[in-house]
Design an enzyme around this catalytic site. Structure first.
Site, PDB file in Angstrom:
ATOM      1  N   ASP A   1      20.489 -26.460 -63.747  1.00 28.28           N
ATOM      2  CA  ASP A   1      21.644 -26.592 -62.857  1.00 28.28           C
ATOM      3  C   ASP A   1      21.197 -27.268 -61.571  1.00 28.28           C
ATOM      4  OD1 ASP A   1      24.586 -25.097 -62.990  1.00 28.28           O
ATOM      5  OD2 ASP A   1      23.981 -25.653 -60.969  1.00 28.28           O
TER       6      ASP A   1
ATOM      7  N   THR B   1      34.425 -30.799 -65.915  1.00 30.12           N
ATOM      8  CA  THR B   1      35.162 -32.050 -66.117  1.00 30.12           C
ATOM      9  C   THR B   1      36.476 -31.963 -65.341  1.00 30.12           C
ATOM     10  OG1 THR B   1      36.022 -31.118 -68.187  1.00 30.12           O
ATOM     11  CG2 THR B   1      34.172 -32.644 -68.347  1.00 30.12           C
TER      12      THR B   1
ATOM     13  N   LYS C   1      40.682 -29.465 -78.841  1.00 34.05           N
ATOM     14  CA  LYS C   1      40.526 -28.575 -77.688  1.00 34.05           C
ATOM     15  C   LYS C   1      41.567 -28.885 -76.616  1.00 34.05           C
ATOM     16  CE  LYS C   1      39.254 -25.622 -74.724  1.00 34.05           C
ATOM     17  NZ  LYS C   1      37.984 -25.513 -74.043  1.00 34.05           N
TER      18      LYS C   1
ATOM     19  N   HIS D   1      61.463 -11.764 -81.874  1.00 38.56           N
ATOM     20  CA  HIS D   1      61.735 -12.631 -83.018  1.00 38.56           C
ATOM     21  C   HIS D   1      60.388 -13.041 -83.626  1.00 38.56           C
ATOM     22  CE1 HIS D   1      62.955 -16.050 -85.425  1.00 38.56           C
ATOM     23  NE2 HIS D   1      64.230 -15.723 -85.236  1.00 38.56           N
TER      24      HIS D   1
ATOM     25  N   ARG E   1      59.247 -15.584 -85.012  1.00 33.37           N
ATOM     26  CA  ARG E   1      58.782 -16.964 -84.865  1.00 33.37           C
ATOM     27  C   ARG E   1      58.860 -17.454 -83.422  1.00 33.37           C
ATOM     28  NH1 ARG E   1      61.380 -16.396 -89.501  1.00 33.37           N
ATOM     29  NH2 ARG E   1      63.414 -17.064 -88.713  1.00 33.37           N
TER      30      ARG E   1
ATOM     31  N   CYS F   1      40.718 -25.215 -67.374  1.00 35.19           N
ATOM     32  CA  CYS F   1      41.215 -25.826 -68.611  1.00 35.19           C
ATOM     33  C   CYS F   1      42.699 -26.143 -68.568  1.00 35.19           C
ATOM     34  CB  CYS F   1      40.915 -24.897 -69.797  1.00 35.19           C
ATOM     35  SG  CYS F   1      39.182 -24.892 -70.294  1.00 35.19           S
TER      36      CYS F   1
ATOM     37  N   ARG G   1      38.905 -21.440 -59.561  1.00 39.83           N
ATOM     38  CA  ARG G   1      39.105 -22.869 -59.809  1.00 39.83           C
ATOM     39  C   ARG G   1      40.571 -23.177 -60.129  1.00 39.83           C
ATOM     40  NH1 ARG G   1      34.670 -23.953 -64.302  1.00 39.83           N
ATOM     41  NH2 ARG G   1      35.305 -21.830 -64.831  1.00 39.83           N
TER      42      ARG G   1
END
Length: 425
Positions: free
Chosen positions: A32, A84, A204, A242, A244, A258, A324
């Site tokens: 690092d 990223t 991803k 429900h 679904r 993310c 973050r």
């Protein structure tokens, strides 16, 4: 067969991954650029919070199978797990990936495997990493093997999900995929699905974009519910019965490394074909402003001049210290623009990272007119409204995470409401 690994990036993904490999018999050299983090790790101290990390770090270091450094070293396998982020213009900043790849070039040997774990836009392996790795002089796919195996874990449950979750492995060729699968099988119990690198990258990003779009839908439902006098939380819960339907929950925005970032990767590469994705991102990015507006409106409706707001929660998710892309920080920015005074408190963030932050909850509450729950930490769910009685100037509560039992707070004399539930006022 046990391997030697060099893991570049010792943050929320790289460090847990490193210690997992180490305690499963692999010799791991972690890298690092943060000197303080490296020193802390070698002294068996944590620079991040994660359940189960402390004891595993101690085991890995004490066994001699893991150490941290500022520089890479030779190894059988190189794992890149660096950030990223996105730039202000919402384009992907892949310099960390590029520089991490460049840093290992002098140490790569024939037959090595290079794995990218960072979440990246599709074609990053092909267009960013491979041109750099060709500088080794080895034939890619024959003498040097490369794959993408994106992390698929959630903060707070990293070790459980490292083991139990299915894993995607995308190699630049079949041998790269098989070598990567064999390595992760040392601790992964979930299924390992093999594909090519670009498809793995796409999968991803799809996962996180799906969640972002779903949250944006929930946030739109909250905005509509506020306008027409419906409890969005109750309506969503009923709809989810429900078989679904699986609607996520609303909130003051979307954070993390993310979900708040990855959808922009798709928007960047195909802006004309990603209208729903962009609209969802903009909807979620608007929620901190809406939250600040609701705070201001609640104060004005109760005739409070020169108010003080107590903001509870700075991390983007409950029971972790990761701030973050946290929407809490954006709520703060909006309150500053409105000229509204505030204090901030988060029991999981031990160093001050935000404006007017205190490490003492009583100090945050002292003279406050309203408590705003921005993160659903367990500590906040367990708050006793009766114990706050004499600490605040006025008794207002605004819950953006559905963390509180508002009836309990009302019984204690508070004016309590939640985001997406204008019936509670």
């Amino acid at each position: 067969m046990k391997k030697s690994l060099c893991v570049v990036g010792l943050g929320y993904i790289g460090l847990p991954t490193s210690v997992m490999f180490a305690i499963h018999g692999h010799k791991v050299h972690g890298v690092d650029i943060n000197r303080k983090a490296v020193e802390m790790i070698n002294n068996k101290q944590l620079h991040i919070e994660e359940n189960g990390l402390q004891e595993r770090l101690e085991e890995a270091v004490d066994s001699g199978m893991f150490k941290a450094s500022l520089e890479p070293t030779e190894a059988d396998v190189f794992v890149i797990a660096v950030p990223t982020p996105i730039r202000e213009d919402k384009t992907a900043n892949l310099e960390y990936v590029r520089k991490a790849t460049e840093s290992i070039v002098p140490f790569v040997k024939k037959g090595n495997l290079v794995i990218l774990e960072s979440t990246v836009p599709p074609r990053t392996v092909e267009d960013v990493m491979l041109p750099v790795l060709k500088e080794t002089g080895f034939e890619i796919g024959e003498e040097l093997f490369v794959s993408h195996s994106p992390e698929r874990v959630i903060p707070g449950k990293v070790f459980q999900e490292l083991v139990d979750n299915d894993r995607i492995v995308g190699g630049i060729n079949e041998k790269s995929s098989e070598m990567t699968k064999e390595l992760y099988q040392s601790f992964v119990k979930g299924n390992i699905h093999l594909t090519d690198a670009t498809t793995a990258e796409m999968a991803k990003v799809i996962e996180n974009t799906y969640r972002d779009v779903n949250i944006a839908f929930a946030n739109e439902l909250a905005l509509i519910s506020d306008r027409i006098g419906v409890n969005a939380w109750e309506a969503i819960e009923l709809a989810n019965y429900h078989p679904r339907v699986n609607i996520h929950t609303p909130g003051p925005g979307v954070g993390g490394h993310c979900i708040a970032v990855d959808p922009w990767f798709l928007a960047e590469i195909q802006p004309d074909l990603s209208k729903i994705i962009q609209l969802s991102r903009n909807t979620n990015d608007h929620m901190p402003q809406y939250t600040a507006d609701q705070i201001e409106m609640m104060l004005k409706e109760n005739g409070i001049d020169d108010p003080k707001v107590a903001l509870f929660g700075l991390s983007f998710k409950a029971n972790i210290d990761d701030q973050r892309e946290s929407p809490s920080l954006k709520v703060i920015t909006n309150l500053v623009e409105k000229g509204i005074s505030f204090t901030t408190f988060d029991p999981h963030i031990k160093e001050n990272v935000a404006s007017n932050q205190t490490q003492d909850m009583d100090e945050a509450l002292d003279g406050a007119d309203i408590v705003v729950i921005l993160t659903g930490h367990d500590e906040f769910k367990n708050l006793d409204p009766n114990e706050l009685q004499g600490k605040m100037r006025n008794k207002l509560v605004f819950d953006t995470k559905n963390a509180l039992s508002l009836d309990q707070w009302k019984e204690a004399g508070f004016i309590a409401t939640r985001l997406g539930d204008s019936k509670n006022g």
